[in-house]
Design a protein around this motif. Structure first.
Motif, PDB file in Angstrom:
ATOM      1  N   GLU A  70      42.194  72.432  65.455  1.00 27.41           N
ATOM      2  CA  GLU A  70      42.370  73.587  64.570  1.00 27.41           C
ATOM      3  C   GLU A  70      43.843  73.878  64.284  1.00 27.41           C
ATOM      4  N   ASP A  71      44.736  73.480  65.183  1.00 25.10           N
ATOM      5  CA  ASP A  71      46.166  73.694  64.944  1.00 25.10           C
ATOM      6  C   ASP A  71      46.792  72.561  64.141  1.00 25.10           C
ATOM      7  N   GLY A  72      45.979  71.559  63.755  1.00 28.50           N
ATOM      8  CA  GLY A  72      46.475  70.465  62.932  1.00 28.50           C
ATOM      9  C   GLY A  72      46.892  69.225  63.690  1.00 28.50           C
ATOM     10  N   THR A  73      46.828  69.245  65.016  1.00 33.80           N
ATOM     11  CA  THR A  73      47.211  68.094  65.830  1.00 33.80           C
ATOM     12  C   THR A  73      46.203  66.958  65.669  1.00 33.80           C
ATOM     13  N   VAL A  74      46.707  65.755  65.419  1.00 32.09           N
ATOM     14  CA  VAL A  74      45.845  64.591  65.188  1.00 32.09           C
ATOM     15  C   VAL A  74      45.436  63.961  66.515  1.00 32.09           C
ATOM     16  N   LEU A  75      44.143  63.654  66.646  1.00 30.70           N
ATOM     17  CA  LEU A  75      43.609  62.890  67.771  1.00 30.70           C
ATOM     18  C   LEU A  75      43.014  61.600  67.221  1.00 30.70           C
ATOM     19  N   ASP A  76      43.323  60.470  67.838  1.00 32.90           N
ATOM     20  CA  ASP A  76      42.726  59.211  67.386  1.00 32.90           C
ATOM     21  C   ASP A  76      42.568  58.250  68.559  1.00 32.90           C
ATOM     22  N   PHE A  77      41.436  57.556  68.552  1.00 31.42           N
ATOM     23  CA  PHE A  77      41.122  56.552  69.569  1.00 31.42           C
ATOM     24  C   PHE A  77      41.869  55.278  69.186  1.00 31.42           C
ATOM     25  N   ALA A  78      42.949  54.978  69.912  1.00 33.05           N
ATOM     26  CA  ALA A  78      43.863  53.921  69.507  1.00 33.05           C
ATOM     27  C   ALA A  78      43.855  52.708  70.426  1.00 33.05           C
ATOM     28  N   GLY A  79      43.132  52.776  71.538  1.00 38.01           N
ATOM     29  CA  GLY A  79      43.091  51.657  72.473  1.00 38.01           C
ATOM     30  C   GLY A  79      42.150  51.970  73.615  1.00 38.01           C
ATOM     31  N   SER A  80      41.874  50.976  74.416  1.00 39.22           N
ATOM     32  CA  SER A  80      40.949  51.170  75.529  1.00 39.22           C
ATOM     33  C   SER A  80      41.407  52.295  76.453  1.00 39.22           C
ATOM     34  N   ASN A  81      40.502  53.218  76.720  1.00 40.59           N
ATOM     35  CA  ASN A  81      40.762  54.353  77.618  1.00 40.59           C
ATOM     36  C   ASN A  81      41.928  55.218  77.164  1.00 40.59           C
ATOM     37  N   PHE A  82      42.179  55.238  75.852  1.00 40.17           N
ATOM     38  CA  PHE A  82      43.364  55.941  75.368  1.00 40.17           C
ATOM     39  C   PHE A  82      43.078  56.637  74.036  1.00 40.17           C
ATOM     40  N   MET A 138      37.023  63.453  73.390  1.00 43.77           N
ATOM     41  CA  MET A 138      38.226  62.789  73.882  1.00 43.77           C
ATOM     42  C   MET A 138      38.049  62.370  75.340  1.00 43.77           C
ATOM     43  N   GLN A 139      37.483  63.235  76.164  1.00 42.55           N
ATOM     44  CA  GLN A 139      37.240  62.897  77.561  1.00 42.55           C
ATOM     45  C   GLN A 139      36.260  61.733  77.683  1.00 42.55           C
ATOM     46  N   HIS A 140      35.270  61.701  76.797  1.00 41.08           N
ATOM     47  CA  HIS A 140      34.285  60.617  76.814  1.00 41.08           C
ATOM     48  C   HIS A 140      34.929  59.286  76.453  1.00 41.08           C
ATOM     49  N   PHE A 141      35.774  59.268  75.427  1.00 42.52           N
ATOM     50  CA  PHE A 141      36.368  58.009  74.955  1.00 42.52           C
ATOM     51  C   PHE A 141      37.569  57.572  75.784  1.00 42.52           C
ATOM     52  N   GLN A 142      38.037  58.426  76.660  1.00 41.41           N
ATOM     53  CA  GLN A 142      39.080  57.993  77.586  1.00 41.41           C
ATOM     54  C   GLN A 142      38.533  57.048  78.651  1.00 41.41           C
ATOM     55  N   HIS A 143      37.222  56.830  78.632  1.00 43.01           N
ATOM     56  CA  HIS A 143      36.579  55.873  79.531  1.00 43.01           C
ATOM     57  C   HIS A 143      35.851  54.780  78.746  1.00 43.01           C
ATOM     58  N   LYS A 144      36.297  54.570  77.487  1.00 44.69           N
ATOM     59  CA  LYS A 144      35.682  53.563  76.633  1.00 44.69           C
ATOM     60  C   LYS A 144      36.679  52.444  76.359  1.00 44.69           C
ATOM     61  N   TYR A 145      36.152  51.212  76.256  1.00 49.09           N
ATOM     62  CA  TYR A 145      36.983  50.075  75.877  1.00 49.09           C
ATOM     63  C   TYR A 145      36.993  49.933  74.359  1.00 49.09           C
ATOM     64  N   TYR A 146      38.179  49.802  73.807  1.00 49.80           N
ATOM     65  CA  TYR A 146      38.327  49.690  72.349  1.00 49.80           C
ATOM     66  C   TYR A 146      37.951  48.298  71.891  1.00 49.80           C
ATOM     67  N   ASN A 147      37.172  48.239  70.821  1.00 52.35           N
ATOM     68  CA  ASN A 147      36.814  46.974  70.196  1.00 52.35           C
ATOM     69  C   ASN A 147      36.641  47.226  68.712  1.00 52.35           C
ATOM     70  N   LEU A 148      37.335  46.452  67.881  1.00 53.77           N
ATOM     71  CA  LEU A 148      37.310  46.667  66.441  1.00 53.77           C
ATOM     72  C   LEU A 148      35.900  46.591  65.865  1.00 53.77           C
ATOM     73  N   PHE A 149      35.033  45.795  66.499  1.00 47.01           N
ATOM     74  CA  PHE A 149      33.718  45.542  65.917  1.00 47.01           C
ATOM     75  C   PHE A 149      32.596  46.379  66.528  1.00 47.01           C
ATOM     76  N   THR A 150      32.796  46.964  67.699  1.00 46.84           N
ATOM     77  CA  THR A 150      31.701  47.697  68.334  1.00 46.84           C
ATOM     78  C   THR A 150      32.058  49.118  68.763  1.00 46.84           C
ATOM     79  N   CYS A 151      33.316  49.378  69.060  1.00 51.59           N
ATOM     80  CA  CYS A 151      33.719  50.716  69.513  1.00 51.59           C
ATOM     81  C   CYS A 151      35.160  50.945  69.086  1.00 51.59           C
TER      82      CYS A 151
END
Length: 242
Positions: A70-82, A138-151
């Protein structure tokens, strides 16, 4: 007769008043958002998009996405657990779409859902505010592995929209998310348009000059296979793509 009509009118008014008060309870405490400010990279309650290196050169409809608090700060899933916070990966925002918080479902209890799938929404997880939904995803995806094709980054934003039950839907995914930002999103400025399409046009021109029609056929096949993978992975093979 007049007394009976009056009673029915009063009942209808009471029901309408109760519905209005319920909606006000759900959304009446939403404070005004600041204006979108590209110079400060602040995009309150927006989905944001920027082109990807190499991938967007071949398929300009594909890019990196994030969602903003709401304050305009960007969140993005950019890598595994990050999950990035206020540091949008792959460059400045090129396109954005501000969403309406009144289209979200913030139920204080199971019976106060405004979405049409209250029990399913409760099972997937609800939130009491916009930022609360983003924090949970964000807490959920901090435990996800990044993959261009599946996650990937689209998976993260889609998860946020499902937490919010945005537009009364729990079926957000990377396939229906992409058209939302590409068709309804606004360009930040003309330089963003140039940054998004100039590499693709350059690659296209060089490819045609060097290889001719086979290059165009190859580009078309690449796009067909890429889109086919995501469509099959989401709608045909459940669980393959997050």
């Amino acid at each position: 007769m007049s007394l009976r009509v009056l009673t029915l009118m009063e009942l209808e008014a009471a029901v309408d008043s109760r519905d209005a008060n319920s909606d006000q309870g759900m959304h009446g405490n939403l404070w005004p958002l600041d204006e979108v400010d590209p110079k400060r990279a602040k995009y309150p309650c927006c989905i944001v998009w920027t082109p990807l290196p190499v991938v967007s050169w071949l398929a300009p409809y594909i890019g990196h996405v994030g969602i903003c608090r709401e304050d305009g700060t960007v969140l993005d899933f950019a890598g595994s657990n990050f999950v990035n916070i206020d540091s949008f990966a792959y460059g400045a925002v090129a396109r954005y779409l501000q969403l309406d918080r009144k289209k979200c479902c913030f139920p204080p209890n199971l019976g106060a859902h405004v979405c049409e799938q209250s029990y399913k929404h409760a099972e997937q997880g609800t939130a009491i505010s916009w930022d609360d939904a983003l924090r949970s995803s964000m807490q959920h995806f901090q435990h996800k592995y990044y993959n261009l094709f599946t996650c990937n980054c689209h998976s993260f934003v889609a998860n946020c929209l499902n937490q919010l039950a945005y537009d009364r839907s729990l079926g957000w995914n990377m396939v229906n998310l992409a058209p939302l930002i590409l068709w309804r999103g606004k360009w930040v400025d003309w330089m963003s348009v140039f940054r998004a399409f100039s590499p693709f046009v350059t690659v296209l021109c060089i490819g045609i000059l060097m290889a001719g029609w086979p290059f165009l056929i190859g580009m078309a096949v690449f796009s067909f296979l890429l889109l086919g993978w995501f469509l099959c992975g989401i709608y045909c093979v459940k669980g393959l793509i997050v």
